[in-house]
Write a protein that holds these residues in place. Structure first.
Motif, PDB file in Angstrom:
ATOM      1  N   CYS A 156       0.911  -1.137   0.276  1.00 14.01           N
ATOM      2  CA  CYS A 156      -0.383   0.340  -0.162  1.00 14.01           C
ATOM      3  C   CYS A 156       0.894   0.889  -0.100  1.00 14.01           C
ATOM      4  CB  CYS A 156      -0.907   0.498   1.354  1.00 14.01           C
ATOM      5  SG  CYS A 156      -2.217  -0.892   1.438  1.00 14.01           S
ATOM      6  N   ARG A 157       1.907   1.200   0.343  1.00 19.49           N
ATOM      7  CA  ARG A 157       2.516   2.281   0.830  1.00 19.49           C
ATOM      8  C   ARG A 157       3.329   2.453  -0.637  1.00 19.49           C
ATOM      9  NH1 ARG A 157       6.355   0.738   4.560  1.00 19.49           N
ATOM     10  NH2 ARG A 157       8.210   0.565   3.097  1.00 19.49           N
ATOM     11  N   ALA A 212       5.303   4.605  -8.565  1.00 19.10           N
ATOM     12  CA  ALA A 212       3.367   4.859  -7.975  1.00 19.10           C
ATOM     13  C   ALA A 212       3.335   3.950  -8.815  1.00 19.10           C
ATOM     14  CB  ALA A 212       3.798   5.779  -7.301  1.00 19.10           C
ATOM     15  N   ARG A 230      -0.011   1.322  -8.316  1.00 17.43           N
ATOM     16  CA  ARG A 230      -1.123   0.888  -8.087  1.00 17.43           C
ATOM     17  C   ARG A 230      -1.784  -0.415  -9.057  1.00 17.43           C
ATOM     18  NH1 ARG A 230      -0.139   6.611  -7.339  1.00 17.43           N
ATOM     19  NH2 ARG A 230      -0.298   7.212  -9.751  1.00 17.43           N
ATOM     20  N   LYS A 266       2.179   2.006  -3.657  1.00 20.84           N
ATOM     21  CA  LYS A 266       1.210   3.051  -4.210  1.00 20.84           C
ATOM     22  C   LYS A 266       1.089   3.860  -3.872  1.00 20.84           C
ATOM     23  CE  LYS A 266      -2.533  -0.221  -4.284  1.00 20.84           C
ATOM     24  NZ  LYS A 266      -4.262  -0.707  -3.949  1.00 20.84           N
ATOM     25  N   LYS A 267       1.650   4.798  -2.288  1.00 24.19           N
ATOM     26  CA  LYS A 267       1.333   6.152  -2.845  1.00 24.19           C
ATOM     27  C   LYS A 267       3.054   6.890  -3.002  1.00 24.19           C
ATOM     28  CE  LYS A 267      -1.844   5.753   1.666  1.00 24.19           C
ATOM     29  NZ  LYS A 267      -2.197   5.964   2.391  1.00 24.19           N
ATOM     30  N   ASP A 268       4.399   6.451  -2.086  1.00 21.98           N
ATOM     31  CA  ASP A 268       5.143   7.345  -2.378  1.00 21.98           C
ATOM     32  C   ASP A 268       6.014   7.034  -3.686  1.00 21.98           C
ATOM     33  OD1 ASP A 268       6.492   5.187  -1.296  1.00 21.98           O
ATOM     34  OD2 ASP A 268       6.358   5.908   0.793  1.00 21.98           O
TER      35      ASP A 268
END
Length: 423
Positions: A322-323, A386, A390, A325-327
């Protein structure tokens, strides 16, 4: 710079010489394996790989291994799902002797049925050892690639293998040595005269035209990108878990795919080593793999964990996905493999041979030299990482297999953690 020479019959011989080494590595790559096999012949490619090396020994009156040891040469073969790799390496002074030995791989089978049966027994022992050690891996393979030839093992099944003999291997040889499905690669210290010698000898060999040419395109399982959750549970005394994500390989460059994989799993600073081992001690080590073809692939992670730490480790694993996907992670810690260390690849003729052949002529990546490869890896950004995260880390791409005591495993709790990937 890579060089391409072709025989009069059109057989490609690639060369990336390095006169600063003392060793050479000569390899043959054939696009064959379980991915291309029919169900009834599963395992024949691996069997044939074993048989042709034994056949070289027969053609040399049983003196192959004495000769290899005397000259300090190493002859090996390996079968993968989509290609077979033969290699011979050693000191450059013995290149011509090595080339003569290596080309005997192409000769018709002269083995007796008894010799073939001996090789069959060795493979049956190999299958037995694999079945004992890799039950979780085997279950993951069957689940991820269900309904396709990739589900089948490289070594095949015992029942079918026992029915394969000299007649089947001779027939298969015509497909195996198809001129459209093979190429040679030469790296390390090899003079132009030695290369010309090899080409001349190669032109005396016979090849076939049995197929239309293979493109390394994997059959797509019906459930790919449409996974319906899980997990799939396997009974066992130890607690183990595997994660496998479906990947549309055609959407990304080879540089993007390799950096993505390295950022997750390679080096002491990668998130999985740091979060699951170094900082928490949940696990000691893990297994990772990126099974890639030109169209699709499977990004895999597996580890063993104490039963009472399973849910914490699982949650931590999903959190890392999950992390990212963001950074998009940090490419600073993996670029050195391809930039600062890029030229170091030339230092190992055998490893360089394998990587050049795989990257450029199995996966068809456009790297005529190391400099062009460096440029490709420099273009990749954290934004690319990223976006890939995703697109890849989604529940509909995920297959989870858990081995352990089923009564103590909660599907509901595991599924709840998996659903975090939706956010």
């Amino acid at each position: 710079m890579e060089q391409l020479l072709k025989t009069k019959a059109g057989i490609p011989v690639y060369s990336y010489p390095n006169p600063h080494l003392h060793s050479f590595c000569l390899c043959l790559y054939v696009k064959a394996g379980s991915m291309y096999e029919k169900k009834r012949e599963n395992g024949i490619t691996h069997f044939f790989e074993h048989a042709v090396i034994r056949n070289v020994n027969r053609l040399m009156d049983g003196k192959l291994y004495q000769t290899l040891d005397k000259l300090g040469l190493s002859l090996n073969g390996a079968t993968y799902k989509e290609f077979v790799h033969f290699s011979i390496s050693g000191a450059s002074v013995h290149f011509r002797e090595a080339a003569r030995i290596f080309l005997k791989l192409l000769k018709p089978l002269a083995l007796s049925e008894d010799e073939i049966d001996t090789e069959r027994k060795r493979i049956l022992a190999e299958i037995r050892e694999y079945d004992k050690k890799n039950s979780l891996e085997a279950r993951t393979e069957r689940t991820v690639w269900k309904g396709t030839s990739l589900k089948r093992s490289i070594a095949g099944k015992k029942k079918r293998l026992k029915k394969m003999g000299k007649r089947e291997l001779r027939k298969f040889r015509r497909t195996f040595f198809d001129r459209k499905n093979l190429f040679f690669y030469l790296t390390g210290n090899c003079s132009g005269e030695d290369t010309s010698f090899f080409i001349k000898k190669l032109e005396q060999q016979a090849f076939f035209d049995e197929t239309e040419g293979r493109q390394n395109l994997a059959p797509i399982p019906e459930a790919f990108f449409k996974r319906k959750g899980g997990p799939f549970l396997v009974k066992g005394n130890s607690t183990e878990v595997s994660f496998s994500f479906d990947v549309d390989v055609s959407r990304y460059s080879g540089a993007m795919l390799n950096l993505f994989y390295n950022m997750l799993f390679t080096g002491d600073y990668c998130p999985f080593y740091q979060e699951l081992s170094e900082k928490t001690g949940y696990i000691y080590s893990y297994e990772d793999q990126f099974e890639r073809y030109q169209n699709i692939g499977s990004l895999q992670l597996s580890y063993e964990v104490e039963a009472d730490k399973f849910y914490k480790a699982f949650e931590k694993t999903v959190g890392i996905f999950c992390r990212l996907k963001k950074d998009g992670g940090n490419l600073e810690y993996v670029r050195a493999l391809y930039l600062d260390n890029g030229d170091m690849a030339l230092d190992d003729a055998e490893d360089f041979n394998w990587n050049r052949a795989y990257d450029c002529h199995i996966m068809n990546e456009p790297y005529p030299d190391i400099a062009s490869k460096k440029k490709a890896y420099l273009k990749v950004t954290e934004l690319d990482m990223a976006r890939m995260a995703r697109e890849i880390f989604r529940p509909e791409n995920l297959t989870v297999v858990v081995k352990g005591k089923k009564k103590k495993l909660s599907r509901k709790r595991i599924n709840k953690m998996i659903r975090r990937l939706d956010t």
